[in-house]
Design a protein around this motif. Structure first.
Motif, PDB file in Angstrom:
ATOM      1  N   TYR A 374       2.815  56.853  74.701  1.00 39.39           N
ATOM      2  CA  TYR A 374       2.282  56.543  73.367  1.00 39.39           C
ATOM      3  C   TYR A 374       2.201  57.799  72.505  1.00 39.39           C
ATOM      4  O   TYR A 374       2.538  57.771  71.318  1.00 39.39           O
ATOM      5  CB  TYR A 374       0.907  55.890  73.497  1.00 39.39           C
ATOM      6  CG  TYR A 374       0.281  55.548  72.155  1.00 39.39           C
ATOM      7  CD1 TYR A 374       0.868  54.607  71.315  1.00 39.39           C
ATOM      8  CD2 TYR A 374      -0.887  56.178  71.726  1.00 39.39           C
ATOM      9  CE1 TYR A 374       0.311  54.301  70.078  1.00 39.39           C
ATOM     10  CE2 TYR A 374      -1.457  55.872  70.503  1.00 39.39           C
ATOM     11  CZ  TYR A 374      -0.857  54.933  69.685  1.00 39.39           C
ATOM     12  OH  TYR A 374      -1.409  54.631  68.464  1.00 39.39           O
ATOM     13  N   LEU A 375       1.783  58.912  73.110  1.00 43.65           N
ATOM     14  CA  LEU A 375       1.735  60.171  72.367  1.00 43.65           C
ATOM     15  C   LEU A 375       3.138  60.558  71.915  1.00 43.65           C
ATOM     16  O   LEU A 375       3.344  60.958  70.764  1.00 43.65           O
ATOM     17  CB  LEU A 375       1.139  61.281  73.248  1.00 43.65           C
ATOM     18  CG  LEU A 375       1.121  62.685  72.637  1.00 43.65           C
ATOM     19  CD1 LEU A 375       0.262  62.726  71.382  1.00 43.65           C
ATOM     20  CD2 LEU A 375       0.626  63.710  73.657  1.00 43.65           C
ATOM     21  N   ARG A 376       4.104  60.417  72.819  1.00 45.54           N
ATOM     22  CA  ARG A 376       5.492  60.753  72.480  1.00 45.54           C
ATOM     23  C   ARG A 376       5.985  59.946  71.298  1.00 45.54           C
ATOM     24  O   ARG A 376       6.555  60.484  70.341  1.00 45.54           O
ATOM     25  CB  ARG A 376       6.386  60.506  73.692  1.00 45.54           C
ATOM     26  CG  ARG A 376       7.870  60.789  73.463  1.00 45.54           C
ATOM     27  CD  ARG A 376       8.700  60.209  74.586  1.00 45.54           C
ATOM     28  NE  ARG A 376       8.640  58.756  74.596  1.00 45.54           N
ATOM     29  CZ  ARG A 376       8.633  58.001  75.690  1.00 45.54           C
ATOM     30  NH1 ARG A 376       8.673  58.570  76.884  1.00 45.54           N
ATOM     31  NH2 ARG A 376       8.585  56.680  75.606  1.00 45.54           N
ATOM     32  N   GLU A 377       5.764  58.624  71.338  1.00 45.22           N
ATOM     33  CA  GLU A 377       6.271  57.752  70.277  1.00 45.22           C
ATOM     34  C   GLU A 377       5.518  57.968  68.961  1.00 45.22           C
ATOM     35  O   GLU A 377       6.104  57.844  67.880  1.00 45.22           O
ATOM     36  CB  GLU A 377       6.180  56.288  70.710  1.00 45.22           C
ATOM     37  CG  GLU A 377       7.092  55.944  71.884  1.00 45.22           C
ATOM     38  CD  GLU A 377       8.539  56.354  71.612  1.00 45.22           C
ATOM     39  OE1 GLU A 377       9.064  56.058  70.516  1.00 45.22           O
ATOM     40  OE2 GLU A 377       9.144  57.002  72.490  1.00 45.22           O
ATOM     41  N   THR A 378       4.223  58.295  69.042  1.00 40.81           N
ATOM     42  CA  THR A 378       3.455  58.544  67.820  1.00 40.81           C
ATOM     43  C   THR A 378       3.962  59.808  67.129  1.00 40.81           C
ATOM     44  O   THR A 378       4.127  59.838  65.905  1.00 40.81           O
ATOM     45  CB  THR A 378       1.953  58.684  68.138  1.00 40.81           C
ATOM     46  OG1 THR A 378       1.504  57.487  68.785  1.00 40.81           O
ATOM     47  CG2 THR A 378       1.146  58.879  66.873  1.00 40.81           C
ATOM     48  N   ILE A 379       4.207  60.848  67.917  1.00 43.71           N
ATOM     49  CA  ILE A 379       4.758  62.085  67.349  1.00 43.71           C
ATOM     50  C   ILE A 379       6.136  61.819  66.762  1.00 43.71           C
ATOM     51  O   ILE A 379       6.461  62.274  65.659  1.00 43.71           O
ATOM     52  CB  ILE A 379       4.817  63.192  68.420  1.00 43.71           C
ATOM     53  CG1 ILE A 379       3.395  63.636  68.785  1.00 43.71           C
ATOM     54  CG2 ILE A 379       5.649  64.381  67.932  1.00 43.71           C
ATOM     55  CD1 ILE A 379       3.335  64.623  69.930  1.00 43.71           C
ATOM     56  N   ARG A 380       6.951  61.069  67.481  1.00 40.28           N
ATOM     57  CA  ARG A 380       8.308  60.753  67.011  1.00 40.28           C
ATOM     58  C   ARG A 380       8.258  60.048  65.648  1.00 40.28           C
ATOM     59  O   ARG A 380       9.087  60.308  64.771  1.00 40.28           O
ATOM     60  CB  ARG A 380       9.008  59.880  68.058  1.00 40.28           C
ATOM     61  CG  ARG A 380      10.451  59.539  67.737  1.00 40.28           C
ATOM     62  CD  ARG A 380      11.115  58.878  68.931  1.00 40.28           C
ATOM     63  NE  ARG A 380      11.441  59.831  69.972  1.00 40.28           N
ATOM     64  CZ  ARG A 380      11.669  59.516  71.242  1.00 40.28           C
ATOM     65  NH1 ARG A 380      11.562  58.252  71.636  1.00 40.28           N
ATOM     66  NH2 ARG A 380      11.999  60.444  72.113  1.00 40.28           N
ATOM     67  N   GLY A 381       7.285  59.176  65.458  1.00 41.30           N
ATOM     68  CA  GLY A 381       7.182  58.441  64.202  1.00 41.30           C
ATOM     69  C   GLY A 381       6.530  59.223  63.082  1.00 41.30           C
ATOM     70  O   GLY A 381       6.583  58.817  61.920  1.00 41.30           O
ATOM     71  N   ALA A 382       5.923  60.382  63.422  1.00 46.03           N
ATOM     72  CA  ALA A 382       5.179  61.146  62.419  1.00 46.03           C
ATOM     73  C   ALA A 382       5.942  62.361  61.896  1.00 46.03           C
ATOM     74  O   ALA A 382       5.468  63.025  60.977  1.00 46.03           O
ATOM     75  CB  ALA A 382       3.840  61.607  63.013  1.00 46.03           C
ATOM     76  N   ILE A 383       7.112  62.644  62.469  1.00 46.60           N
ATOM     77  CA  ILE A 383       7.882  63.819  62.044  1.00 46.60           C
ATOM     78  C   ILE A 383       9.269  63.395  61.586  1.00 46.60           C
ATOM     79  O   ILE A 383       9.627  62.214  61.643  1.00 46.60           O
ATOM     80  CB  ILE A 383       7.990  64.861  63.183  1.00 46.60           C
ATOM     81  CG1 ILE A 383       8.732  64.270  64.386  1.00 46.60           C
ATOM     82  CG2 ILE A 383       6.609  65.355  63.589  1.00 46.60           C
ATOM     83  CD1 ILE A 383       8.943  65.262  65.521  1.00 46.60           C
ATOM     84  N   ASP A 384      10.040  64.348  61.120  1.00 46.17           N
ATOM     85  CA  ASP A 384      11.408  64.104  60.660  1.00 46.17           C
ATOM     86  C   ASP A 384      12.202  63.362  61.747  1.00 46.17           C
ATOM     87  O   ASP A 384      12.248  63.824  62.901  1.00 46.17           O
ATOM     88  CB  ASP A 384      12.072  65.455  60.364  1.00 46.17           C
ATOM     89  CG  ASP A 384      13.449  65.321  59.729  1.00 46.17           C
ATOM     90  OD1 ASP A 384      14.166  64.350  60.041  1.00 46.17           O
ATOM     91  OD2 ASP A 384      13.825  66.198  58.931  1.00 46.17           O
ATOM     92  N   PRO A 385      12.823  62.226  61.421  1.00 42.70           N
ATOM     93  CA  PRO A 385      13.559  61.455  62.430  1.00 42.70           C
ATOM     94  C   PRO A 385      14.732  62.223  63.042  1.00 42.70           C
ATOM     95  O   PRO A 385      15.245  61.829  64.103  1.00 42.70           O
ATOM     96  CB  PRO A 385      14.041  60.226  61.658  1.00 42.70           C
ATOM     97  CG  PRO A 385      13.953  60.599  60.219  1.00 42.70           C
ATOM     98  CD  PRO A 385      12.829  61.565  60.114  1.00 42.70           C
ATOM     99  N   ASN A 386      15.167  63.306  62.392  1.00 40.29           N
ATOM    100  CA  ASN A 386      16.269  64.106  62.951  1.00 40.29           C
ATOM    101  C   ASN A 386      15.797  65.042  64.064  1.00 40.29           C
ATOM    102  O   ASN A 386      16.615  65.654  64.749  1.00 40.29           O
ATOM    103  CB  ASN A 386      16.925  64.938  61.839  1.00 40.29           C
ATOM    104  CG  ASN A 386      17.636  64.067  60.817  1.00 40.29           C
ATOM    105  OD1 ASN A 386      18.348  63.127  61.187  1.00 40.29           O
ATOM    106  ND2 ASN A 386      17.428  64.351  59.540  1.00 40.29           N
ATOM    107  N   ILE A 387      14.475  65.170  64.224  1.00 44.20           N
ATOM    108  CA  ILE A 387      13.924  66.015  65.293  1.00 44.20           C
ATOM    109  C   ILE A 387      13.686  65.157  66.534  1.00 44.20           C
ATOM    110  O   ILE A 387      12.948  64.170  66.482  1.00 44.20           O
ATOM    111  CB  ILE A 387      12.603  66.680  64.851  1.00 44.20           C
ATOM    112  CG1 ILE A 387      12.818  67.533  63.601  1.00 44.20           C
ATOM    113  CG2 ILE A 387      12.031  67.524  65.985  1.00 44.20           C
ATOM    114  CD1 ILE A 387      11.536  68.135  63.046  1.00 44.20           C
ATOM    115  N   GLU A 388      14.324  65.517  67.630  1.00 45.94           N
ATOM    116  CA  GLU A 388      14.125  64.770  68.870  1.00 45.94           C
ATOM    117  C   GLU A 388      12.771  65.115  69.486  1.00 45.94           C
ATOM    118  O   GLU A 388      12.268  66.226  69.317  1.00 45.94           O
ATOM    119  CB  GLU A 388      15.226  65.106  69.875  1.00 45.94           C
ATOM    120  CG  GLU A 388      16.618  64.664  69.471  1.00 45.94           C
ATOM    121  CD  GLU A 388      17.617  64.944  70.583  1.00 45.94           C
ATOM    122  OE1 GLU A 388      17.638  64.175  71.569  1.00 45.94           O
ATOM    123  OE2 GLU A 388      18.352  65.937  70.469  1.00 45.94           O
TER     124      GLU A 388
END
Length: 583
Positions: A374-388
């Motif tokens: 959940y932490l991983r996906e929340t961070i993924r949704g909160a930053i530039d989508p081009n950043i893995e």
């Protein structure tokens, strides 16, 4: 003794002269880990996974990659790690007592959600004693494990060296306390100290597919643990012969680890079910175990998810959602528990990305909390989508594995796989000097007459390192200074120089004067010149016609992973050295 054992022992004695046993300790806020390797077999690196529990007391208690950083004194007995059960008072988070001045020491989360069983800092015993007792128990257990892994002849003939990790943002005082505690715990005088985020980055970058890394790539490393979350960034500067990186932004950190999820869940349970007539500590224990082992890991963020929490012994209560000893939680309720903690981590990650001033390729998540989906996906949704957002393998033990890799490479440079070529200075470092008075620049400063140079002067700061400057372990560098005094005053027995530091928290720039901004004393270097005859000291004639002793000397600076060494050099002789804080 069989022939195979005999051969092994003969080999051990023959190779003992150049063999070392290296033990890395990740002394964590909530959990600690240990890894070891031999310099003759650096490719074989082993994590200790067997720990004593409350019943066994031996090697076969609990199997885990890490052990809780907790203590309990039961009379003269010191219980540690898994020996400390969930009931009754216990000492935890005592590592942070070594640096009580750190701003991250107290967060809103730690104030709002304290552990009900944790003894307050300094209760009955100092933080240094707690750390020493814990590290002593960890060392004794480690060496007991090694007795079952290596022949006795190797253990007797092979020097053991320890590595211990510390937060990169810790002060000089905290670094010194950590070393003192580790030495008192029996870890030796040759102790190596390595910063936690650098150790984690070394392992995480090594674990990545090398074909996916290019020169210029920038990575943000997020080490999210049980108590703290630390971040640091690196840019790839070379691929061959080994991967080299340079620090892209100074590290940041905060108390917002996964332990706060447990504390918030505990409060949620008490608020929800605490009035039930059968409520007691055993109910809390069973519920907490399920939340820790299942709910936290399985939650994906959907409000329609449902989780069953065991609450044995509680009477059925449809209004509370309790039926047959089980309590049902909705995804929306779990989300409310996660939200305050996860948002603090997201804020840290965003801030670190912005601080790099570069295009970030990926965020690497390590640490126990860093493996949370959940932490991983929340961070993924909160930053530039081009950043893995990536979770390297063995993320929970990345720090201790990286520390061992770093330690091995220090002793055997050919084993290095990832090298931190330079770091960013976290503060301004310098000394006070005399400068020619300039009425256009120094209007507010008192000036004085310098008879030797025949001019008015003021005291201002000479910053030899400024915050954000790149620093490297590769070579030391020197700064020359000059002091004079009248021959009539006699032979000066010593020349001293104070080292000063400025945190500059708002990054407004280095202060011009010692009494402005937040300039603080760091250390003093002294060259004892009493052994040098007065006739051997250089003499020069001042502008006033008087004779002066003239001494030119250097301050030499050498940077390491978790500390800096300053030396005073006069005529190519080092007269004084002092080890101070990580730059």
């Amino acid at each position: 003794m069989d022939s195979a054992t005999s051969d092994m022992e003969k080999m051990a004695l023959e190779e003992g002269a150049d063999r070392k046993l290296l033990i890395a300790v990740d002394f964590g806020t909530t959990f600690s880990g240990v890894a070891w390797a031999q310099t003759r077999r650096p490719d074989v690196q082993t994590i200790i996974i067997q720990w004593p529990d409350a019943t066994s007391g031996g090697l076969e208690g609990i199997s885990s990659d890490k052990v809780p950083t907790e203590l309990r004194y039961n009379g003269t007995e010191c219980q540690w790690g898994f020996q400390v059960d969930d009931f009754g008072p216990r000492h935890q988070w005592f590592k942070l007592d070594l640096d009580p001045n750190q701003s991250r020491g107290v967060s809103d989360l730690s104030r709002q959600y304290p552990d009900q069983h944790a003894l307050p800092p300094g209760y009955n015993v100092s933080g240094e004693k707690l750390c020493t007792d814990y590290l002593t128990a960890l060392r004794k257990h480690t060496e007991e494990v090694l007795k079952h892994k290596l022949p006795q002849s190797i253990l007797k003939s092979t020097p053991i060296e320890y590595i211990i990790t510390t937060p990169a943002v810790w002060s000089d005082s905290a670094q010194a306390k950590t070393r003192s505690c580790a030495e008192a715990a029996g870890m030796g005088k040759q102790l190596m100290i390595i910063s936690e985020p650098e150790a984690a980055a070394i392992y995480a970058l090594h674990a990545m597919d090398p074909h996916s890394i290019e020169i210029g790539d920038t990575f943000v490393l997020c080490d999210a643990g049980g108590g703290t979350v630390d971040l640091i960034s690196y840019t790839v500067s070379a691929l061959k012969p080994i991967l080299q990186v340079e620090e892209a932004a100074t590290g940041t950190g905060r108390l917002c680890g996964s332990t706060f999820l447990n504390r918030i869940f505990n409060k949620f349970l008490v608020d929800k079910l605490g009035l039930n007539e059968e409520w007691d500590e055993e109910v809390v224990e069973d519920a907490m175990k399920r939340f820790e082992l299942v709910t936290k890991k399985a939650f994906r963020g959907s409000p329609t998810e449902e989780f069953v929490i065991p609450v044995p012994g509680l009477a059925d209560d449809p209004a509370q959602g309790v039926r047959r000893g089980k309590f049902r939680m909705t995804g929306a309720e779990v989300s409310e528990i996660f939200e305050p903690v996860v948002q603090e981590v997201v804020t840290l990650v965003r801030g670190q990305i912005a601080a790099t001033n570069k295009t970030v390729k990926a965020v690497l998540m390590v640490g126990g909390f860093g493996q949370n989906a959940y932490l991983r996906e929340t961070i993924r949704g909160a930053i530039d989508p081009n950043i893995e957002v990536m979770q390297p393998p063995n993320g929970w033990t990345a720090v201790v594995r990286g520390a061992l890799m770093k330690g091995l490479s220090q002793l055997e440079p050919t084993t290095a796989r990832v090298k931190v070529a330079s770091r960013s200075a976290r503060k301004h470092y310098g000394t006070e000097r005399m400068t020619k008075y300039d009425p256009t620049k120094h209007t507010t400063r008192p000036n004085y007459w310098d008879a030797y140079d025949g001019e008015y002067k003021v005291n201002d700061m000479d910053w030899f390192i400024r915050k954000g400057d790149p620093v490297t372990e590769e070579k030391s560098f020197k700064r020359q200074y000059h002091k004079v005094w009248p021959v009539a005053e006699g032979h000066n027995k010593a020349v001293s120089q104070d080292l000063l530091v400025s945190q500059d928290p708002n990054s407004i720039g280095a202060p011009i004067y010692k009494d402005s901004g937040d300039v603080k004393y760091l250390a003093r270097l002294t060259a004892d010149l009493s052994c040098i005859p007065a006739n051997d000291l250089a003499q020069k004639t001042g502008k006033d016609g008087r004779q002066y002793y003239s001494v030119h000397y250097d301050i030499e600076m050498q940077y390491y992973s978790a500390h800096t060494k300053y030396s005073m050099v006069y005529k190519n002789v080092k007269y004084d050295s002092v080890t101070v804080e990580y730059v």
